[in-house]
Design an enzyme around this catalytic site. Structure first.
Site, PDB file in Angstrom:
ATOM      1  N   ASP A 238       0.844  -1.245  -0.114  1.00  0.00           N
ATOM      2  CA  ASP A 238       0.046   0.086  -0.054  1.00  0.00           C
ATOM      3  C   ASP A 238       0.941   1.145   0.052  1.00  0.00           C
ATOM      4  O   ASP A 238       0.818   2.229  -0.892  1.00  0.00           O
ATOM      5  CB  ASP A 238      -1.059   0.136   1.264  1.00  0.00           C
ATOM      6  CG  ASP A 238      -2.010   0.920   0.957  1.00  0.00           C
ATOM      7  OD1 ASP A 238      -1.712   2.357   1.146  1.00  0.00           O
ATOM      8  OD2 ASP A 238      -3.209   0.506   0.589  1.00  0.00           O
TER       9      ASP A 238
ATOM     10  N   ASN B 223      -5.458   1.861  -0.641  1.00  0.00           N
ATOM     11  CA  ASN B 223      -5.424   1.022  -1.772  1.00  0.00           C
ATOM     12  C   ASN B 223      -5.635  -0.454  -1.684  1.00  0.00           C
ATOM     13  O   ASN B 223      -6.455  -0.812  -2.417  1.00  0.00           O
ATOM     14  CB  ASN B 223      -3.971   1.376  -2.471  1.00  0.00           C
ATOM     15  CG  ASN B 223      -3.582   2.867  -2.698  1.00  0.00           C
ATOM     16  OD1 ASN B 223      -4.422   3.577  -3.392  1.00  0.00           O
ATOM     17  ND2 ASN B 223      -2.462   3.387  -2.416  1.00  0.00           N
ATOM     18  N   ASP B 224      -5.136  -0.933  -0.787  1.00  0.00           N
ATOM     19  CA  ASP B 224      -5.341  -2.421  -0.386  1.00  0.00           C
ATOM     20  C   ASP B 224      -6.979  -2.481  -0.383  1.00  0.00           C
ATOM     21  O   ASP B 224      -7.801  -3.515  -0.935  1.00  0.00           O
ATOM     22  CB  ASP B 224      -4.704  -2.645   0.872  1.00  0.00           C
ATOM     23  CG  ASP B 224      -3.390  -3.347   0.692  1.00  0.00           C
ATOM     24  OD1 ASP B 224      -2.861  -4.091  -0.408  1.00  0.00           O
ATOM     25  OD2 ASP B 224      -2.254  -3.113   1.461  1.00  0.00           O
ATOM     26  N   LYS B 225      -7.486  -1.593   0.641  1.00  0.00           N
ATOM     27  CA  LYS B 225      -8.862  -1.833   0.940  1.00  0.00           C
ATOM     28  C   LYS B 225      -9.896  -1.573  -0.241  1.00  0.00           C
ATOM     29  O   LYS B 225     -10.653  -2.378  -0.580  1.00  0.00           O
ATOM     30  CB  LYS B 225      -9.215  -1.055   2.190  1.00  0.00           C
ATOM     31  CG  LYS B 225      -8.526  -1.729   3.440  1.00  0.00           C
ATOM     32  CD  LYS B 225      -9.255  -1.023   4.864  1.00  0.00           C
ATOM     33  CE  LYS B 225      -8.738  -1.701   6.169  1.00  0.00           C
ATOM     34  NZ  LYS B 225      -9.633  -1.370   7.104  1.00  0.00           N
TER      35      LYS B 225
ATOM     36  N   GLY C 206      -9.494  -4.413  -2.642  1.00  0.00           N
ATOM     37  CA  GLY C 206     -10.176  -5.483  -2.201  1.00  0.00           C
ATOM     38  C   GLY C 206     -11.929  -5.287  -2.867  1.00  0.00           C
ATOM     39  O   GLY C 206     -12.581  -6.160  -2.961  1.00  0.00           O
TER      40      GLY C 206
END
Length: 377
Positions: A142, A170-172, A175
């Site tokens: 991230d 960004n990760d979330k 997802g």
């Protein structure tokens, strides 16, 4: 009534955050999510602590992102375990993978091979930089994408160094986009009988976050600057210090600004030719913001919130996490759940169905807890 995704089977081949987050969203909505973990320690996030759960070894982070799942250990370097994965995919609807870019093709479970053998499968790949281009095989986390994607360059005060956002946004968000794509592809499969490949990436998500600033640059050639807590195209729309605690003020249009000016004791600002209209306020930011700041420092945050809320001007205290968790609104939305068996408390899914939030049926699984029962070895 059952949960919306009852009867949907998901295979999750991944670790850390973006892939497991997509999996836990689907699991909370009723899907059976089978998490494939490597033999040596499983998902790296199992040890991302402290804090740890009641076993003293499994991180709270892992509990949060892997509740309601089943854990199956497979060594995907072994042909027999690859075949076991294929057997699972024969009855699966969705496969999510966020392994290091290129790995799935190296071990023979890339999208082309899997979709040829399992044409009804929705195959979701989460990349760091995307499935094409010179950086397609680069790994990413991230903060790297906050840096590379331009977000850090715009976050913080003008004279500060580039600043990292505290949440793994960004990760979330990647997802979330994975879930959106998977559910849309399932809907398409209902019509066509065939699955498809869904690609998402942290880089594309990072660009999506700054799409307004990118659009501005494409239109003007200008590089957006940092405005601290402020917004580039709205004034006042930022955090100000008061006599005691910081306050976020968001007078997002001319009507709100006129009410705000009255509360601040300067109704003439609403008709001043420098400040009356939004474009004028942005142009004269350097004049207006210090004037507002000086007034707000003259009284307490509670005083200003009371006055602003009375005329429905959007504002909020700048809470720390403890204050958020202790707030009446936090309690009212009832978003914290206690996981069965472990007793670990985590934030649940931010969605309600018929005014009911999906709650966890099971806690996060032990490593390989369901290998024997699912594979029937």
């Amino acid at each position: 009534m059952g949960l919306p995704l009852d009867g949907v089977r998901v295979i999750e081949v991944g670790q850390a955050l973006a892939g497991p987050l997509a999996g836990v969203i689907l699991a909370d909505m009723g899907a059976e999510v089978i998490k494939i973990e490597k033999p040596d320690g499983g998902d790296d996030a199992r040890i991302w602590g402290p804090p740890f759960g009641p076993d003293g070894e499994t991180s709270l982070y892992f509990y949060s992102q892997n509740r309601n799942k089943k854990s199956v250990v497979l060594d995907l370097k072994e042909a027999k375990d690859i075949e076991a994965l294929h057997r699972l995919c024969e009855t699966a609807d969705i496969l999510i993978q966020n392994l290091r870019p290129g790995v799935v093709d190296e071990i023979g479970i890339g999208p082309e091979a899997m979709l040829e053998r399992h044409p009804r499968l929705v195959y979701c790949s989460i990349w760091a930089f995307g499935y094409q281009g010179p950086m397609r095989l680069n790994p990413g986390f991230d903060p790297l994408l906050q840096a590379y994607g331009g977000m850090m360059s715009m976050t913080g005060r003008p004279d500060d160094p580039p600043t990292f956002c505290g949440a793994s946004i960004n990760d979330k968000a990647t997802g979330l986009f994975c879930v959106i794509g998977a559910l849309a592809a399932l809907r398409q499969r209902d019509r066509t009988g065939r699955g498809c490949l869904v690609d998402t990436s942290l880089f594309e998500t990072s660009v999506f976050w700054v799409e307004g600033q990118v659009n501005q640059h494409l239109a003007t050639g200008e590089v957006p600057k940092r405005h601290g807590t402020g917004a580039a195209v709205i004034v006042p729309y930022q955090v100000f210090e008061t006599a005691d605690r910081p306050l976020c003020l968001a007078a997002g249009n001319d009507r709100l600004w006129a009410r705000c000016a009255r509360v601040l004791g300067h109704p003439e600002w609403a008709t001043d030719e420098r400040f009356a209209k939004s474009r004028q306020r942005v142009a004269h930011r350097a004049v207006l913001v210090p004037l507002i700041a000086e007034v707000l420092r003259g009284n307490t945050r509670a005083h200003w919130i009371a006055g602003l809320e009375a005329v429905r001007v959007p504002c909020a205290p700048v809470n720390d996490i403890g204050e958020v968790a202790a707030s009446e609104q936090f309690a009212a939305v009832d978003i914290v759940q206690t996981l069965p068996e472990s007793g670990v408390r985590v934030v649940g899914l931010p969605i309600n169905f018929d005014r009911t939030r999906p709650w966890s049926v099971t806690s996060a699984p032990k490593l390989g807890e369901h290998t024997e029962t699912i594979l029937k070895r």
